[in-house]
Motif scaffolding. Structure first.
Motif, short mmCIF file in Angstrom:
data_model
loop_
_atom_site.label_atom_id
_atom_site.label_comp_id
_atom_site.label_asym_id
_atom_site.label_seq_id
_atom_site.Cartn_x
_atom_site.Cartn_y
_atom_site.Cartn_z
N HIS A 245 66.36 53.36 13.40
CA HIS A 245 67.75 53.17 13.79
C HIS A 245 68.15 53.91 15.06
O HIS A 245 69.18 53.60 15.66
CB HIS A 245 68.67 53.64 12.65
N THR A 246 67.36 54.90 15.48
CA THR A 246 67.78 55.73 16.61
C THR A 246 67.85 54.94 17.93
O THR A 246 68.63 55.28 18.81
CB THR A 246 66.84 56.94 16.78
N TRP A 247 67.02 53.90 18.06
CA TRP A 247 67.07 53.12 19.32
C TRP A 247 68.39 52.36 19.41
O TRP A 247 69.06 52.41 20.45
CB TRP A 247 65.88 52.17 19.38
N ALA A 248 68.78 51.66 18.36
CA ALA A 248 70.05 50.93 18.39
C ALA A 248 71.21 51.89 18.64
O ALA A 248 72.15 51.58 19.41
CB ALA A 248 70.26 50.17 17.09
N ALA A 249 71.18 53.06 18.02
CA ALA A 249 72.25 54.03 18.21
C ALA A 249 72.33 54.49 19.66
O ALA A 249 73.42 54.60 20.23
CB ALA A 249 72.04 55.23 17.28
N ALA A 250 71.17 54.75 20.28
CA ALA A 250 71.16 55.20 21.67
C ALA A 250 71.65 54.11 22.61
O ALA A 250 72.38 54.37 23.58
CB ALA A 250 69.75 55.64 22.06
N ALA A 251 71.26 52.88 22.33
CA ALA A 251 71.70 51.77 23.18
C ALA A 251 73.20 51.53 23.03
O ALA A 251 73.91 51.32 24.03
CB ALA A 251 70.92 50.51 22.84
N ASN A 252 73.72 51.59 21.82
CA ASN A 252 75.16 51.40 21.61
C ASN A 252 75.97 52.52 22.24
O ASN A 252 77.11 52.30 22.68
CB ASN A 252 75.46 51.30 20.12
N ALA A 253 75.41 53.73 22.31
CA ALA A 253 76.13 54.86 22.88
C ALA A 253 76.41 54.67 24.37
O ALA A 253 77.31 55.31 24.93
CB ALA A 253 75.33 56.14 22.66
N LEU A 254 75.66 53.77 25.02
CA LEU A 254 75.90 53.50 26.44
C LEU A 254 77.14 52.66 26.67
O LEU A 254 77.63 52.57 27.81
CB LEU A 254 74.69 52.79 27.04
N ASP A 255 77.64 52.02 25.63
CA ASP A 255 78.86 51.21 25.71
C ASP A 255 78.77 50.18 26.84
O ASP A 255 79.67 50.03 27.66
CB ASP A 255 80.09 52.11 25.90
N LEU A 256 77.66 49.45 26.85
CA LEU A 256 77.47 48.43 27.88
C LEU A 256 78.46 47.29 27.69
O LEU A 256 78.76 46.91 26.55
CB LEU A 256 76.04 47.89 27.82
N PRO A 257 78.96 46.70 28.75
CA PRO A 257 79.98 45.65 28.63
C PRO A 257 79.44 44.39 27.97
O PRO A 257 78.36 43.90 28.32
CB PRO A 257 80.40 45.38 30.08
N GLY A 258 80.18 43.88 26.98
CA GLY A 258 79.91 42.56 26.41
C GLY A 258 78.75 42.46 25.46
O GLY A 258 78.36 41.34 25.10
N VAL A 259 78.19 43.59 25.01
CA VAL A 259 77.00 43.50 24.18
C VAL A 259 76.96 44.64 23.17
O VAL A 259 77.46 45.74 23.43
CB VAL A 259 75.72 43.52 25.06
N ALA A 260 76.39 44.37 22.01
CA ALA A 260 76.16 45.38 20.98
C ALA A 260 74.75 45.20 20.43
O ALA A 260 74.15 44.12 20.56
CB ALA A 260 77.19 45.26 19.86
N PHE A 261 74.23 46.25 19.82
CA PHE A 261 72.84 46.26 19.35
C PHE A 261 72.81 46.61 17.87
O PHE A 261 73.37 47.61 17.44
CB PHE A 261 72.02 47.27 20.15
N ARG A 262 72.14 45.75 17.11
CA ARG A 262 72.02 45.94 15.66
C ARG A 262 70.62 46.43 15.33
O ARG A 262 69.63 45.90 15.84
CB ARG A 262 72.27 44.60 14.95
N GLU A 263 70.54 47.47 14.51
CA GLU A 263 69.25 47.90 13.97
C GLU A 263 68.63 46.72 13.23
O GLU A 263 69.26 46.11 12.36
CB GLU A 263 69.47 49.06 13.00
N ALA A 264 67.41 46.39 13.57
CA ALA A 264 66.80 45.17 13.03
C ALA A 264 65.34 45.41 12.67
O ALA A 264 64.64 46.22 13.31
CB ALA A 264 66.90 44.03 14.04
N TYR A 265 64.87 44.66 11.66
CA TYR A 265 63.47 44.70 11.23
C TYR A 265 62.98 43.26 11.11
O TYR A 265 63.70 42.40 10.60
CB TYR A 265 63.34 45.45 9.90
N PHE A 266 61.77 43.01 11.57
CA PHE A 266 61.27 41.64 11.58
C PHE A 266 59.75 41.66 11.59
O PHE A 266 59.12 42.68 11.91
CB PHE A 266 61.82 40.85 12.78
#
Length: 428
Positions: A310-331
Motif C-alpha cells: 500500500h505504501t506506493w499508492a499512498a506516496a503517489a496520492n500524497a503528491l496530489d496530482l491534478p485529475g488523478v487518484a491511485f488505488r492500492e491494487a493486487y492482480f
C-alpha cells in the motif's frame, strides 16, 4: 532539438475542399503561415466524419484511375464497423489492389512485436504485404512489387510517440518517395484530444521504431498533422507526394467519446479509450522490472510487482496530482511480466481528464515506485531511454530528482517542438 525550420507550401484542394496537398518549401525558404481548418469543428456525438467518410462520400475521386494499396489494420472501419478494405473492394469506383499490414497485422491477429507476414486475405483475395520492421529501400521494394500507384494510410493512433503506427506512417512516406508512389493519409481523431504536446522530445541519438524522430512523448496531433510535419521537417530532402483528407466535425478539445465513432482496439493491449488516456505516461513502466498491466483487463492502468504494498499508492496520492487518484491494487497477469503470480501495486484512476497530465503522472509514479520499493530496477537494456528519448529521465530519477525537477528538464525542448508543431495543425 535538431528539427529543421523548413515550412510547408500552402495546402491546395485536390478535390475541392476534400484534400490538402503538402509540398516541400523551396530550399532556403521558410513559410510561417498556419494551415486552414477542417470543414466544421466542435465535434459532437455522431457528428464527426473521418477522412475515409469524406473520401468515399466524394466517390473516391482522389483515387480515380489509380491502382490503390492501403496501409491499415482492424481500426480502419466505418461508423457501422465495416472494414474499409471490404467496403472499397466491393466498390467499383476504386481499384484497390493491395493491402499493407503493420505491427499486429492487417486483421490484427498478432501480439506486440509480431505481424502476419505475406498472405492473401481470405475475405477479399487481396494480397497482403507485411510492412513491420521494414523501412527505406526494402519497404520501397515492397511497394514496387505490389504494383500500386497510390498508397493510402488509415490507422487509428493512440497519441503517444512510442505507439508504432505513426512510425509505420513515417517509414511508408519515406519509402513511397523512394518508390515514386503517391501517398494519401486519411485522418482519424487523436483519442486523447489534440490540446497540447507533453513530455520530453526525442534526442535523435535514441531513434528506434518506438520513436524515429524529434517529437514530444504525447504529441497532441492527428495522423494527417503528423504526416505534414514529417514531410516538412524530416523528409524535406526527399518528400513524399503527400495528400491528406481531413476530418470534419472534430475539435482539438475533443476526446474520443465525443466522436460518436466505435472504438476498435488498435492493438491487443489498447482495449479502451481509457487505456489511451494514460498510455503516454504509464507505458514508461515497460522500461522497468514492474508489470505495466499486460496480461490483465486493464493494461497500463494497473502497475505492480511482487513485494509492493500500500505504501506506493499512498506516496503517489500524497503528491496530489491534478485529475488523478491511485488505488492500492493486487492482480495476477495471465502473460508477460509476473505471469500467473499475484503482484501488488496501483490502479490509475483518472478523475478529471481535462486537467490530467499523463506524462507528468508517469514520471511521478516512477519516482515514487523507486522511493517506496527497494526492488525497483530499470530494464537491463535501458529501454526507458528509448521510451523517453534520452538518458535524462533515468539518470535524474536515479540521482534522487523529484517529479518537478524531471519534468522541468525538458521544458526548453518541448517549447521548441510546440512552436514547430503549431505550423502543421489543421483543426481549431
Amino acid at each position: 532539438m535538431s528539427l529543421t525550420r523548413r515550412g510547408l507550401l500552402a495546402a491546395g484542394g485536390a478535390v475541392g475542399a476534400l484534400a490538402a496537398t503538402a509540398a516541400p518549401a523551396a530550399a532556403g525558404t521558410s513559410h510561417g503561415k498556419g494551415h486552414g481548418h477542417g470543414d466544421g469543428h466542435g465535434g459532437g456525438h455522431g457528428g464527426l466524419r473521418t477522412g475515409f467518410d469524406r473520401l468515399s462520400a466524394d466517390g473516391y475521386a482522389l483515387l480515380k484511375g489509380q491502382r490503390v494499396g492501403i496501409v491499415t489494420n482492424p481500426t480502419g472501419v466505418t461508423s457501422d464497423v465495416r472494414h474499409i478494405v471490404d467496403v472499397m473492394h466491393a466498390d467499383g469506383r476504386v481499384n484497390l489492389t493491395a493491402v499493407f499490414g503493420p505491427e499486429h497485422g492487417f486483421r490484427g491477429t498478432a501480439q506486440a512485436g509480431g505481424s502476419e507476414g505475406r498472405y492473401d486475405d481470405p475475405a477479399t483475395g487481396l494480397p497482403v504485404y507485411d510492412t513491420y520492421l521494414k523501412s527505406g529501400q526494402p519497404l520501397a521494394d515492397v511497394f514496387t512489387e505490389s504494383g500500386v500507384d497510390t498508397i493510402v494510410f488509415d490507422i487509428q493512433d493512440a497519441g503517444a510517440r512510442f505507439y508504432t503506427y505513426i512510425w509505420t506512417l513515417y517509414d511508408c512516406m519515406e519509402a513511397a518517395a523512394l518508390a515514386g508512389k503517391r501517398f494519401v493519409v486519411l485522418d482519424r481523431p487523436n483519442p486523447v484530444s489534440g490540446r497540447a504536446a507533453l513530455g520530453p522530445v526525442l534526442d535523435p541519438a535514441f531513434g528506434t521504431f518506438v520513436g524515429r524522430r524529434e517529437i514530444a512523448q504525447a504529441h497532441g496531433m492527428t495522423v494527417t498533422e503528423l504526416a505534414l510535419l514529417f514531410n516538412g521537417e524530416f523528409l524535406a530532402d526527399r518528400p513524399a507526394e503527400l495528400e491528406i483528407v481531413k476530418m470534419s466535425g472534430w475539435s482539438r478539445s475533443d476526446f474520443f467519446d465525443a466522436s460518436g465513432l466505435p472504438w476498435v482496439p488498435p492493438s491487443p493491449n489498447m482495449p479502451t479509450p481509457d487505456t489511451a488516456l494514460v498510455y503516454s505516461g504509464t507505458c514508461l513502466f515497460e522500461g522497468t522490472n514492474l508489470s505495466e498491466g499486460r496480461g490483465t483487463t486493464r493494461p497500463f492502468e494497473l502497475l505492480g510487482a511482487e513485494g509492493i504494498d500500500h505504501t506506493w499508492a499512498a506516496a503517489a496520492n500524497a503528491l496530489d496530482l491534478p485529475g488523478v487518484a491511485f488505488r492500492e491494487a493486487y492482480f495476477a497477469p495471465t502473460f508477460s511480466k509476473f505471469e500467473g503470480k499475484t503482484v501488488g501495486g496501483v490502479q490509475v484512476h483518472v478523475r478529471d481528464r481535462e486537467v490530467f497530465d499523463p506524462v507528468r503522472t508517469g514520471i511521478a509514479l516512477l519516482v515514487t515506485a523507486k522511493r517506496t520499493w527497494s526492488g525497483f530496477a530499470w530494464r537491463s537494456d535501458n529501454w526507458i531511454d528509448k521510451l523517453t528519448g534520452n538518458t535524462r529521465v533515468r539518470t535524474m530519477i536515479d540521482a534522487g530528482a523529484d517529479t518537478d525537477e524531471v519534468v522541468g528538464a525538458w521544458a526548453k525542448d518541448l517549447a521548441a517542438f510546440r512552436a514547430v508543431r503549431k505550423r502543421y495543425l489543421q483543426y481549431r
